[in-house]
Design an enzyme around this catalytic site. Structure first.
Site, PDB file in Angstrom:
ATOM      1  N   PHE A 218       9.617  -7.108   9.477  1.00  0.00           N
ATOM      2  CA  PHE A 218      10.803  -7.860   9.069  1.00  0.00           C
ATOM      3  C   PHE A 218      11.926  -7.781  10.111  1.00  0.00           C
ATOM      4  O   PHE A 218      12.291  -8.776  10.745  1.00  0.00           O
ATOM      5  CB  PHE A 218      11.265  -7.338   7.707  1.00  0.00           C
ATOM      6  CG  PHE A 218      12.638  -7.750   7.277  1.00  0.00           C
ATOM      7  CD1 PHE A 218      13.072  -9.054   7.428  1.00  0.00           C
ATOM      8  CD2 PHE A 218      13.496  -6.826   6.691  1.00  0.00           C
ATOM      9  CE1 PHE A 218      14.347  -9.435   7.017  1.00  0.00           C
ATOM     10  CE2 PHE A 218      14.759  -7.197   6.273  1.00  0.00           C
ATOM     11  CZ  PHE A 218      15.195  -8.499   6.446  1.00  0.00           C
TER      12      PHE A 218
ATOM     13  N   PHE B 249      11.004   0.153  15.885  1.00  0.00           N
ATOM     14  CA  PHE B 249      11.075  -0.340  14.505  1.00  0.00           C
ATOM     15  C   PHE B 249       9.868   0.112  13.689  1.00  0.00           C
ATOM     16  O   PHE B 249       9.897   0.036  12.454  1.00  0.00           O
ATOM     17  CB  PHE B 249      11.078  -1.876  14.482  1.00  0.00           C
ATOM     18  CG  PHE B 249      12.275  -2.515  15.096  1.00  0.00           C
ATOM     19  CD1 PHE B 249      13.445  -2.697  14.370  1.00  0.00           C
ATOM     20  CD2 PHE B 249      12.242  -2.967  16.407  1.00  0.00           C
ATOM     21  CE1 PHE B 249      14.547  -3.314  14.929  1.00  0.00           C
ATOM     22  CE2 PHE B 249      13.332  -3.594  16.978  1.00  0.00           C
ATOM     23  CZ  PHE B 249      14.496  -3.766  16.242  1.00  0.00           C
TER      24      PHE B 249
ATOM     25  N   THR C   3      17.580   4.769   8.961  1.00  0.00           N
ATOM     26  CA  THR C   3      18.002   4.205   7.680  1.00  0.00           C
ATOM     27  C   THR C   3      19.116   5.033   7.070  1.00  0.00           C
ATOM     28  O   THR C   3      19.193   6.259   7.306  1.00  0.00           O
ATOM     29  CB  THR C   3      16.823   4.145   6.700  1.00  0.00           C
ATOM     30  OG1 THR C   3      17.289   3.779   5.395  1.00  0.00           O
ATOM     31  CG2 THR C   3      16.122   5.484   6.590  1.00  0.00           C
ATOM     32  N   ASP C   4      19.956   4.392   6.263  1.00  0.00           N
ATOM     33  CA  ASP C   4      20.991   5.143   5.545  1.00  0.00           C
ATOM     34  C   ASP C   4      20.403   6.073   4.493  1.00  0.00           C
ATOM     35  O   ASP C   4      21.069   7.002   4.029  1.00  0.00           O
ATOM     36  CB  ASP C   4      22.009   4.196   4.911  1.00  0.00           C
ATOM     37  CG  ASP C   4      21.409   3.234   3.895  1.00  0.00           C
ATOM     38  OD1 ASP C   4      20.171   3.184   3.760  1.00  0.00           O
ATOM     39  OD2 ASP C   4      22.193   2.503   3.242  1.00  0.00           O
ATOM     40  N   GLU C   5      19.138   5.840   4.138  1.00  0.00           N
ATOM     41  CA  GLU C   5      18.531   6.649   3.085  1.00  0.00           C
ATOM     42  C   GLU C   5      18.354   8.114   3.477  1.00  0.00           C
ATOM     43  O   GLU C   5      18.165   8.969   2.615  1.00  0.00           O
ATOM     44  CB  GLU C   5      17.192   6.050   2.655  1.00  0.00           C
ATOM     45  CG  GLU C   5      17.336   4.691   1.996  1.00  0.00           C
ATOM     46  CD  GLU C   5      16.069   4.219   1.309  1.00  0.00           C
ATOM     47  OE1 GLU C   5      15.388   5.054   0.686  1.00  0.00           O
ATOM     48  OE2 GLU C   5      15.758   3.024   1.399  1.00  0.00           O
TER      49      GLU C   5
ATOM     50  N   TYR D 237       9.624   8.801   1.821  1.00  0.00           N
ATOM     51  CA  TYR D 237       9.981   7.858   2.882  1.00  0.00           C
ATOM     52  C   TYR D 237      11.205   8.334   3.643  1.00  0.00           C
ATOM     53  O   TYR D 237      11.184   8.460   4.878  1.00  0.00           O
ATOM     54  CB  TYR D 237      10.249   6.459   2.314  1.00  0.00           C
ATOM     55  CG  TYR D 237      11.083   5.598   3.231  1.00  0.00           C
ATOM     56  CD1 TYR D 237      10.616   5.257   4.500  1.00  0.00           C
ATOM     57  CD2 TYR D 237      12.356   5.150   2.848  1.00  0.00           C
ATOM     58  CE1 TYR D 237      11.394   4.484   5.364  1.00  0.00           C
ATOM     59  CE2 TYR D 237      13.125   4.377   3.701  1.00  0.00           C
ATOM     60  CZ  TYR D 237      12.636   4.046   4.961  1.00  0.00           C
ATOM     61  OH  TYR D 237      13.398   3.298   5.809  1.00  0.00           O
TER      62      TYR D 237
ATOM     63  N   ALA E 269      12.554  11.216   3.736  1.00  0.00           N
ATOM     64  CA  ALA E 269      12.296  12.509   4.380  1.00  0.00           C
ATOM     65  C   ALA E 269      11.561  12.321   5.697  1.00  0.00           C
ATOM     66  O   ALA E 269      11.840  13.015   6.689  1.00  0.00           O
ATOM     67  CB  ALA E 269      11.493  13.405   3.445  1.00  0.00           C
TER      68      ALA E 269
ATOM     69  N   LYS F 101      11.740   9.660   7.646  1.00  0.00           N
ATOM     70  CA  LYS F 101      12.678   9.087   8.607  1.00  0.00           C
ATOM     71  C   LYS F 101      13.688  10.140   9.078  1.00  0.00           C
ATOM     72  O   LYS F 101      14.067  10.156  10.262  1.00  0.00           O
ATOM     73  CB  LYS F 101      13.405   7.894   7.989  1.00  0.00           C
ATOM     74  CG  LYS F 101      12.524   6.693   7.714  1.00  0.00           C
ATOM     75  CD  LYS F 101      11.937   6.096   8.979  1.00  0.00           C
ATOM     76  CE  LYS F 101      12.965   5.357   9.811  1.00  0.00           C
ATOM     77  NZ  LYS F 101      12.351   4.688  10.995  1.00  0.00           N
TER      78      LYS F 101
ATOM     79  N   LEU G  10      13.265  -4.075 -13.158  1.00  0.00           N
ATOM     80  CA  LEU G  10      14.537  -3.515 -12.720  1.00  0.00           C
ATOM     81  C   LEU G  10      14.583  -2.066 -13.180  1.00  0.00           C
ATOM     82  O   LEU G  10      14.516  -1.781 -14.379  1.00  0.00           O
ATOM     83  CB  LEU G  10      15.703  -4.312 -13.315  1.00  0.00           C
ATOM     84  CG  LEU G  10      17.109  -3.939 -12.842  1.00  0.00           C
ATOM     85  CD1 LEU G  10      17.265  -4.173 -11.351  1.00  0.00           C
ATOM     86  CD2 LEU G  10      18.159  -4.736 -13.607  1.00  0.00           C
TER      87      LEU G  10
ATOM     88  N   ARG H  66      12.759   5.006 -11.336  1.00  0.00           N
ATOM     89  CA  ARG H  66      11.929   5.470 -10.214  1.00  0.00           C
ATOM     90  C   ARG H  66      12.175   6.965  -9.980  1.00  0.00           C
ATOM     91  O   ARG H  66      13.301   7.452 -10.111  1.00  0.00           O
ATOM     92  CB  ARG H  66      12.287   4.692  -8.949  1.00  0.00           C
ATOM     93  CG  ARG H  66      11.672   5.234  -7.684  1.00  0.00           C
ATOM     94  CD  ARG H  66      12.398   4.736  -6.452  1.00  0.00           C
ATOM     95  NE  ARG H  66      11.946   3.439  -6.019  1.00  0.00           N
ATOM     96  CZ  ARG H  66      12.614   2.681  -5.149  1.00  0.00           C
ATOM     97  NH1 ARG H  66      13.769   3.104  -4.665  1.00  0.00           N
ATOM     98  NH2 ARG H  66      12.133   1.508  -4.784  1.00  0.00           N
ATOM     99  N   LYS H  67      11.140   7.694  -9.625  1.00  0.00           N
ATOM    100  CA  LYS H  67      11.270   9.117  -9.310  1.00  0.00           C
ATOM    101  C   LYS H  67      12.181   9.293  -8.096  1.00  0.00           C
ATOM    102  O   LYS H  67      12.035   8.605  -7.091  1.00  0.00           O
ATOM    103  CB  LYS H  67       9.902   9.722  -9.017  1.00  0.00           C
ATOM    104  CG  LYS H  67       8.947   9.713 -10.204  1.00  0.00           C
ATOM    105  CD  LYS H  67       7.594  10.258  -9.814  1.00  0.00           C
ATOM    106  CE  LYS H  67       6.636  10.217 -10.993  1.00  0.00           C
ATOM    107  NZ  LYS H  67       5.278  10.703 -10.620  1.00  0.00           N
TER     108      LYS H  67
END
Length: 320
Positions: free
Chosen positions: A12, A80, A124-126, A150, A152, A154, A206, A273-274
């Protein structure tokens, strides 16, 4: 002509960045991608026949494959390549460890060995974890505190990058961006999924109460930021990139449904979501101060364009 290696350029953000570079620069671009489910060859067909572009199939987690790509001297590498979907990381973390950590390590080794002049790690901001509603936005000095496999993976990659900068004095930069949206995003991600389901009159799941907040930035704004970091960023630095467009997931979903003339009955609330982070927000003051970058695309404008893009590109799938 300057040589640029783009990893994960069939995905993307990577494919949108190649678009930006072809349109705005004279760089020669080598695009490598493993072509897993998220990196599609269809995404890069539009680059076929362009003289200053080549495409190679390569998995960065496989060192032998990666070494063959360094058949020329690159001026810069932009990474990326990553597994990015949180839900998939919860189901199995192994691919995230392989690509996001091992792959980044392989790239760092290649940068060291081949004396590459610059590498930008797209993060990522995560990695910062979750904010409370009243907390200030993430800055580059916010401690990392990832809450899912994910993020973790990054965060681990970022630490490797920082360690190679400190240990080997490599010319490395990290970019941490908030949630991207725009054309060519995989249909498993939130906005494309909502658009696709709404067009097919299918319910969209959602999580929880739908009040989780994300800061949204259009992929074109992100790509412009990456280019500005490439041209003017300082080695060893982290740059936060955000849209200053905080929205709850329910607000985003309702905007899309309203634009498409669909009813809120298409919203299907599902179990939380967990490890679900409650809020992300990015302070991009440093990027503005050092590089002069700020977002140009408003969320309403960008999301409207994105919906129209997916309407056009989903016609065949929907039998229209």
């Amino acid at each position: 002509m300057r040589e640029l290696l783009v990893t994960g350029g069939a995905g993307f953000i990577g494919s949108n960045f190649i678009d930006y570079m072809i349109e705005n620069t004279s760089y020669h671009i080598t695009n490598i991608d493993a072509f897993t489910y998220a990196g599609k060859k269809e995404n890069v067909k539009r680059f076929e026949g362009i003289a200053n572009y080549r495409l190679l199939e390569c998995n960065i987690s496989q060192k032998d494959e990666l070494n063959r790509v360094f058949d020329r001297q690159y001026d810069a590498v932009i990474n990326f390549a990553a597994e990015t979907h949180v839900d998939r990381s919860i189901e199995s973390a192994v691919p995230f460890i392989d690509t996001n950590i091992k792959g980044t390590l392989n790239l760092l080794d290649a940068v060291l060995e081949n004396k590459i002049k610059q590498m930008i790690q797209i993060s990522t901001d995560e990695v910062y974890g979750s904010l409370k509603y009243e907390d200030p936005a993430f800055t580059e000095t916010t401690p990392i505190s990832p809450n899912n496999p994910y993020s973790a993976s990054k965060a681990s990659a970022d630490l490797l990058v920082q360690s190679f900068f400190k240990t080997y004095k490599l010319p490395l930069i990290i970019i941490r961006c908030s949630n991207n949206y725009g054309p060519y995003q995989h249909c498993e991600k939130f906005i494309p999924k909502v658009i696709g389901n709404a067009l097919k009159n299918q319910k969209t799941p959602l999580y929880g109460d739908g009040l989780h907040i994300r800061d949204w930035v259009h992929v074109k704004d992100h790509c412009r930021a990456i280019y500005m970091v490439l041209e003017g960023g300082k080695f060893g630095e982290i740059y936060n990139i955000g849209g200053n467009e905080e929205r709850t997931n329910k607000e985003v979903l309702n905007f899309i449904l309203g634009f498409l003339g669909k009813d809120e009955q298409l919203i299907h609330y599902v179990e939380e979501r967990k490890g679900h982070d409650r809020r992300y927000a990015i302070n991009y003051e440093k990027a503005f101060r050092q590089l002069g970058w700020s977002p140009l695309v408003s969320f309403e404008e960008g999301l409207t364009e994105t919906i129209e893009w997916y309407k056009r590109h989903l016609k065949d799938e929907l039998g229209e």
